[in-house]
Design a protein around this motif. Structure first.
Motif, PDB file in Angstrom:
ATOM      1  N   HIS A  36      16.301 -20.400 -25.194  1.00 58.10           N
ATOM      2  CA  HIS A  36      16.748 -19.231 -24.442  1.00 58.10           C
ATOM      3  C   HIS A  36      15.937 -17.972 -24.756  1.00 58.10           C
ATOM      4  N   ILE A  37      15.040 -18.070 -25.700  1.00 62.40           N
ATOM      5  CA  ILE A  37      14.207 -16.932 -26.084  1.00 62.40           C
ATOM      6  C   ILE A  37      12.966 -16.936 -25.192  1.00 62.40           C
ATOM      7  N   PRO A  38      12.688 -15.835 -24.503  1.00 64.98           N
ATOM      8  CA  PRO A  38      11.546 -15.816 -23.583  1.00 64.98           C
ATOM      9  C   PRO A  38      10.213 -16.003 -24.311  1.00 64.98           C
ATOM     10  N   HIS A  39       9.271 -16.637 -23.613  1.00 60.57           N
ATOM     11  CA  HIS A  39       7.929 -16.876 -24.138  1.00 60.57           C
ATOM     12  C   HIS A  39       6.912 -16.276 -23.169  1.00 60.57           C
ATOM     13  N   PRO A  40       6.809 -14.947 -23.135  1.00 64.17           N
ATOM     14  CA  PRO A  40       5.890 -14.338 -22.163  1.00 64.17           C
ATOM     15  C   PRO A  40       4.436 -14.686 -22.447  1.00 64.17           C
ATOM     16  N   LYS A  41       3.666 -14.835 -21.381  1.00 63.75           N
ATOM     17  CA  LYS A  41       2.234 -15.096 -21.506  1.00 63.75           C
ATOM     18  C   LYS A  41       1.515 -13.766 -21.686  1.00 63.75           C
ATOM     19  N   ILE A  42       0.703 -13.669 -22.710  1.00 61.10           N
ATOM     20  CA  ILE A  42      -0.025 -12.446 -23.031  1.00 61.10           C
ATOM     21  C   ILE A  42      -1.487 -12.646 -22.650  1.00 61.10           C
ATOM     22  N   ARG A  43      -1.999 -11.725 -21.859  1.00 60.82           N
ATOM     23  CA  ARG A  43      -3.401 -11.793 -21.432  1.00 60.82           C
ATOM     24  C   ARG A  43      -4.243 -10.807 -22.231  1.00 60.82           C
ATOM     25  N   GLN A  44      -5.474 -11.178 -22.409  1.00 66.46           N
ATOM     26  CA  GLN A  44      -6.403 -10.298 -23.100  1.00 66.46           C
ATOM     27  C   GLN A  44      -6.612  -9.059 -22.230  1.00 66.46           C
ATOM     28  N   PRO A  45      -6.644  -7.863 -22.852  1.00 67.62           N
ATOM     29  CA  PRO A  45      -6.900  -6.659 -22.048  1.00 67.62           C
ATOM     30  C   PRO A  45      -8.186  -6.815 -21.242  1.00 67.62           C
ATOM     31  N   SER A  52      -6.150 -15.343 -14.353  1.00 67.44           N
ATOM     32  CA  SER A  52      -6.899 -16.090 -15.370  1.00 67.44           C
ATOM     33  C   SER A  52      -5.919 -16.743 -16.353  1.00 67.44           C
ATOM     34  N   VAL A  53      -6.420 -17.650 -17.121  1.00 74.70           N
ATOM     35  CA  VAL A  53      -5.595 -18.366 -18.094  1.00 74.70           C
ATOM     36  C   VAL A  53      -5.217 -17.398 -19.219  1.00 74.70           C
ATOM     37  N   PRO A  54      -3.927 -17.368 -19.600  1.00 76.03           N
ATOM     38  CA  PRO A  54      -3.531 -16.460 -20.687  1.00 76.03           C
ATOM     39  C   PRO A  54      -4.184 -16.864 -22.000  1.00 76.03           C
ATOM     40  N   ASN A  55      -4.422 -15.887 -22.839  1.00 73.32           N
ATOM     41  CA  ASN A  55      -5.017 -16.162 -24.143  1.00 73.32           C
ATOM     42  C   ASN A  55      -4.027 -16.868 -25.068  1.00 73.32           C
ATOM     43  N   TRP A  56      -2.778 -16.459 -25.012  1.00 70.68           N
ATOM     44  CA  TRP A  56      -1.771 -17.076 -25.857  1.00 70.68           C
ATOM     45  C   TRP A  56      -0.381 -16.809 -25.300  1.00 70.68           C
ATOM     46  N   ILE A  57       0.574 -17.598 -25.770  1.00 65.01           N
ATOM     47  CA  ILE A  57       1.964 -17.435 -25.346  1.00 65.01           C
ATOM     48  C   ILE A  57       2.722 -16.803 -26.496  1.00 65.01           C
ATOM     49  N   GLN A  58       3.298 -15.642 -26.231  1.00 60.61           N
ATOM     50  CA  GLN A  58       4.068 -14.946 -27.257  1.00 60.61           C
ATOM     51  C   GLN A  58       5.344 -15.734 -27.542  1.00 60.61           C
ATOM     52  N   MET A  59       5.694 -15.862 -28.797  1.00 56.08           N
ATOM     53  CA  MET A  59       6.888 -16.590 -29.226  1.00 56.08           C
ATOM     54  C   MET A  59       6.821 -18.060 -28.845  1.00 56.08           C
ATOM     55  N   SER A  60       5.642 -18.630 -28.866  1.00 56.16           N
ATOM     56  CA  SER A  60       5.500 -20.058 -28.603  1.00 56.16           C
ATOM     57  C   SER A  60       6.216 -20.818 -29.712  1.00 56.16           C
ATOM     58  N   PRO A  61       7.166 -21.673 -29.366  1.00 53.51           N
ATOM     59  CA  PRO A  61       7.978 -22.319 -30.409  1.00 53.51           C
ATOM     60  C   PRO A  61       7.203 -23.326 -31.248  1.00 53.51           C
ATOM     61  N   ARG A  62       7.478 -23.322 -32.546  1.00 60.17           N
ATOM     62  CA  ARG A  62       6.963 -24.325 -33.487  1.00 60.17           C
ATOM     63  C   ARG A  62       8.168 -24.985 -34.139  1.00 60.17           C
ATOM     64  N   VAL A  63       8.241 -26.293 -34.052  1.00 61.12           N
ATOM     65  CA  VAL A  63       9.319 -27.046 -34.684  1.00 61.12           C
ATOM     66  C   VAL A  63       8.835 -27.486 -36.064  1.00 61.12           C
ATOM     67  N   LEU A  64       9.543 -27.061 -37.089  1.00 57.01           N
ATOM     68  CA  LEU A  64       9.134 -27.307 -38.466  1.00 57.01           C
ATOM     69  C   LEU A  64      10.253 -28.012 -39.244  1.00 57.01           C
ATOM     70  N   ARG A  65       9.987 -29.225 -39.670  1.00 59.98           N
ATOM     71  CA  ARG A  65      10.991 -29.985 -40.446  1.00 59.98           C
ATOM     72  C   ARG A  65      11.318 -29.281 -41.768  1.00 59.98           C
ATOM     73  N   ASN A  66      10.376 -28.513 -42.288  1.00 62.19           N
ATOM     74  CA  ASN A  66      10.620 -27.800 -43.551  1.00 62.19           C
ATOM     75  C   ASN A  66      11.808 -26.851 -43.449  1.00 62.19           C
ATOM     76  N   LEU A  67      12.160 -26.431 -42.228  1.00 63.09           N
ATOM     77  CA  LEU A  67      13.271 -25.510 -42.038  1.00 63.09           C
ATOM     78  C   LEU A  67      14.619 -26.216 -41.894  1.00 63.09           C
ATOM     79  N   ASP A  68      14.619 -27.544 -41.899  1.00 65.49           N
ATOM     80  CA  ASP A  68      15.879 -28.277 -41.764  1.00 65.49           C
ATOM     81  C   ASP A  68      16.811 -27.972 -42.928  1.00 65.49           C
ATOM     82  N   GLU A  69      18.104 -28.133 -42.680  1.00 62.12           N
ATOM     83  CA  GLU A  69      19.090 -27.928 -43.738  1.00 62.12           C
ATOM     84  C   GLU A  69      18.942 -29.015 -44.795  1.00 62.12           C
TER      85      GLU A  69
END
Length: 112
Positions: free
Chosen positions: A15-24, A30-47
């Motif tokens: 539910h958290i937006p992932h806006p596409k950020i373009r290079q100034p 054109s293709v965005p340079n990166w996606i802001q808040m692109s999700p990373r799933v990390l097992r290290n964060l598991d309970e």
């Protein structure tokens, strides 16, 4: 955006937006340079993984594994569940993520 591998955290993070950020100065369309808040799933964060006690309430652990329950009460930090983890194990698996997080120049949102 970092999440644990647990389904509930992944579903929350969607539910958290992932806006596409373009290079100034980038051309429209054109293709965005990166996606802001692109999700990373990390097992290290598991309970903590409670091994044979995973999914049990403390009352169920006390009833089914009274000796383990007593050992945990004596040393909660160092106690390791049978076939599971201790809180010291959790600290050890979080340590590399903390070092990575400290190197970031931008905010990181963690859903854990």
């Amino acid at each position: 955006l970092w999440t644990s591998s647990l389904q509930r955290t992944i579903l929350t993070a969607r539910h958290i937006p992932h806006p596409k950020i373009r290079q100034p100065g980038a051309a429209p369309g054109s293709v965005p340079n990166w996606i802001q808040m692109s999700p990373r799933v990390l097992r290290n964060l598991d309970e903590i993984y409670a091994g044979v006690c995973d999914g049990m309430t403390y009352e169920e652990i006390e009833a089914n594994y009274p000796e383990e329950f007593a050992l945990r009460r004596e040393n909660k930090l160092g106690y390791r569940y049978p076939r599971g983890e201790s809180y010291l194990d959790v600290i050890s698996r979080l340590d590399p993520l903390i070092h990575e997080l400290e190197s970031y120049q931008e905010p990181v949102l963690i859903v854990g």
